[in-house]
Scaffold this active site. Structure first.
Site, short mmCIF file in Angstrom:
data_model
loop_
_atom_site.label_atom_id
_atom_site.label_comp_id
_atom_site.label_asym_id
_atom_site.label_seq_id
_atom_site.Cartn_x
_atom_site.Cartn_y
_atom_site.Cartn_z
N SER A 243 7.26 -2.25 4.98
CA SER A 243 7.33 -3.55 4.29
C SER A 243 9.01 -4.27 3.80
O SER A 243 9.93 -3.54 3.92
CB SER A 243 6.23 -3.12 3.18
N TYR B 212 6.39 2.26 -4.19
CA TYR B 212 5.39 1.78 -3.38
C TYR B 212 6.99 1.47 -2.66
O TYR B 212 7.08 1.73 -0.62
CB TYR B 212 4.32 0.76 -3.01
P1 NAP Z 1 -6.13 -3.10 3.48
O1 NAP Z 1 -6.35 -3.88 4.11
O2 NAP Z 1 -5.45 -1.97 1.66
O3 NAP Z 1 -5.87 -1.53 4.15
C1 NAP Z 1 -5.51 -0.42 4.41
C2 NAP Z 1 -6.01 0.50 5.12
O4 NAP Z 1 -5.62 1.83 5.85
C3 NAP Z 1 -7.57 0.35 5.07
O5 NAP Z 1 -7.68 0.63 6.67
C4 NAP Z 1 -7.63 1.90 4.56
O6 NAP Z 1 -8.72 2.97 5.79
C5 NAP Z 1 -6.35 2.30 5.20
N1 NAP Z 1 -5.94 3.81 4.79
C6 NAP Z 1 -5.38 4.13 3.36
N2 NAP Z 1 -4.94 5.26 3.03
C7 NAP Z 1 -6.13 5.84 3.97
C8 NAP Z 1 -5.51 7.49 4.32
N3 NAP Z 1 -5.16 8.32 3.63
N4 NAP Z 1 -5.66 8.07 5.94
C9 NAP Z 1 -5.88 6.65 7.02
N5 NAP Z 1 -6.95 5.32 5.78
C10 NAP Z 1 -6.03 5.51 4.72
O7 NAP Z 1 -4.41 -2.81 4.12
P2 NAP Z 1 -3.26 -3.36 5.22
O8 NAP Z 1 -2.87 -5.09 4.05
O9 NAP Z 1 -3.57 -4.28 6.11
O10 NAP Z 1 -1.93 -2.74 5.09
C11 NAP Z 1 -1.89 -1.60 6.73
C12 NAP Z 1 -0.50 -1.52 6.05
O11 NAP Z 1 0.85 -3.00 6.01
C13 NAP Z 1 0.17 -0.91 4.87
O12 NAP Z 1 0.73 0.66 5.48
C14 NAP Z 1 0.84 -1.49 3.79
O13 NAP Z 1 1.42 -0.89 3.22
C15 NAP Z 1 1.57 -2.42 5.08
N6 NAP Z 1 2.04 -4.11 4.33
C16 NAP Z 1 1.11 -4.92 4.21
C17 NAP Z 1 1.99 -5.96 3.42
C18 NAP Z 1 0.61 -6.83 2.64
O14 NAP Z 1 1.33 -7.84 1.70
N7 NAP Z 1 -0.92 -6.79 2.36
C19 NAP Z 1 2.64 -6.22 3.20
C20 NAP Z 1 3.91 -5.64 3.60
C21 NAP Z 1 3.16 -4.51 4.17
P3 NAP Z 1 -9.84 2.68 4.78
O15 NAP Z 1 -10.89 1.41 4.38
O16 NAP Z 1 -11.24 3.66 6.39
O17 NAP Z 1 -10.11 3.86 4.02
#
Ligand code: NAP
Length: 251
Positions: free
Chosen positions: A147, A161
């Protein structure tokens, strides 16, 4: 050396929703996919349904990445189904609580670290065991979704985080050197403000409030992050390791 008379295989952790699901959609024309989810079986099944008919074979696998035994079982299942692994995307991640240092507790930190940091380490270890040329593998690629918060610090919102993502950046640099001679490239993508359920961990309207402050004046989409991952995984990036791609609209 494993023989590779098969489509390349990509395992994406946390691929039921958001960025992980977008990576699966973008990868499906080239890769067979192992789609990991934790709690949201319905969304993972809907994604697999979407991918039917694209020529992509998809394995859905429930595993909490913070649980080492479940991760080991997941990689065994991938090996059994596809006979190998070419790309691991460490995407699963959580925010932990929202707020300044006063909201931080040891219990919250332990869970955050277990999912974001330990999960990515143990998945990378299992991937390296399959991919390493010295163990008979074909090499491969590990891509971690870090991130931009790792650089910006997450002040007032989630320093904890941001720090967990900083640990992943260090892991990326270190493993890129450690695994290079094993034929494994290790890179990371640093998303900025991306539209997904991730922001449900923050007060409502975070994305809309922050979007005007991004240099390109908007938030990003999961598909825009996925495009960077697909490039890093591809042969076009064959000389790229230990690298970070910021997908932040200039933030
Ligand atoms: P999201 O929509 O909240 O999705 C999170 C995903 O992670 C879901 O598929 C969830 O699975 C899975 N997950 C959570 N805990 C888990 C665990 N213990 N074991 C296996 N799977 C798990 O978030 P996102 O935005 O797509 O984020 C994806 C990645 O991008 C993350 O690493 C986040 O830190 C990073 N990121 C996001 C942003 C942003 O602005 N969105 C910015 C920078 C970085 P379930 O639904 O099946 O529980």
């Amino acid at each position: 050396m494993q023989t590779r008379d098969r489509r390349p295989v990509m395992l994406i952790t946390g691929a039921s929703r958001g960025i992980g699901a977008a990576i699966a959609r973008a990868a499906s024309d080239v890769y067979d996919l192992a789609i990991n989810f934790n709690t949201n079986a319905e969304a993972a099944q809907a994604l697999a349904g979407e991918l039917e008919g694209t020529g992509c074979s998809a394995l859905l696998h429930r595993a909490d990445v913070s649980d080492e035994c479940s991760v080991v079982d997941m990689f065994a299942a991938v090996r059994e189904r596809f006979g190998g692994l070419d790309v691991l995307v460490n995407n699963a991640g959580i925010a932990g609580s929202y707020g300044g240092i006063d909201t931080v507790t040891a219990t919250m930190l332990a869970h955050l670290w277990a999912v974001n940091v330990t999960g990515a380490f143990v998945c990378s270890r299992e991937a390296a065991r399959i991919m390493s040329t010295s163990r008979g593998g074909n090499g491969g690629s590990i891509i971690t979704i870090s991130s931009k918060a790792a650089v910006l610090g997450g002040s007032g919102e989630w320093v904890h985080y941001a720090a967990s993502k900083g640990a992943l950046d260090t892991m990326t640099v270190g493993l890129s050197k450690e695994l290079a001679a094993e034929g494994i490239r290790v890179n990371a993508v640093r998303p900025g403000l991306i539209e997904s359920d991730f922001h449900l961990h923050a007060p409502p309207g975070r994305v809309e409030r922050m979007a005007p402050s991004i240099p390109v004046l908007r938030s990003g989409s999961p598909a825009e992050v996925a495009a960077a991952v697909i490039w890093l995984a591809s042969p076009a990036a064959s000389y790229v390791t230990g690298a970070f791609i910021d997908v932040t609209g200039g933030r």
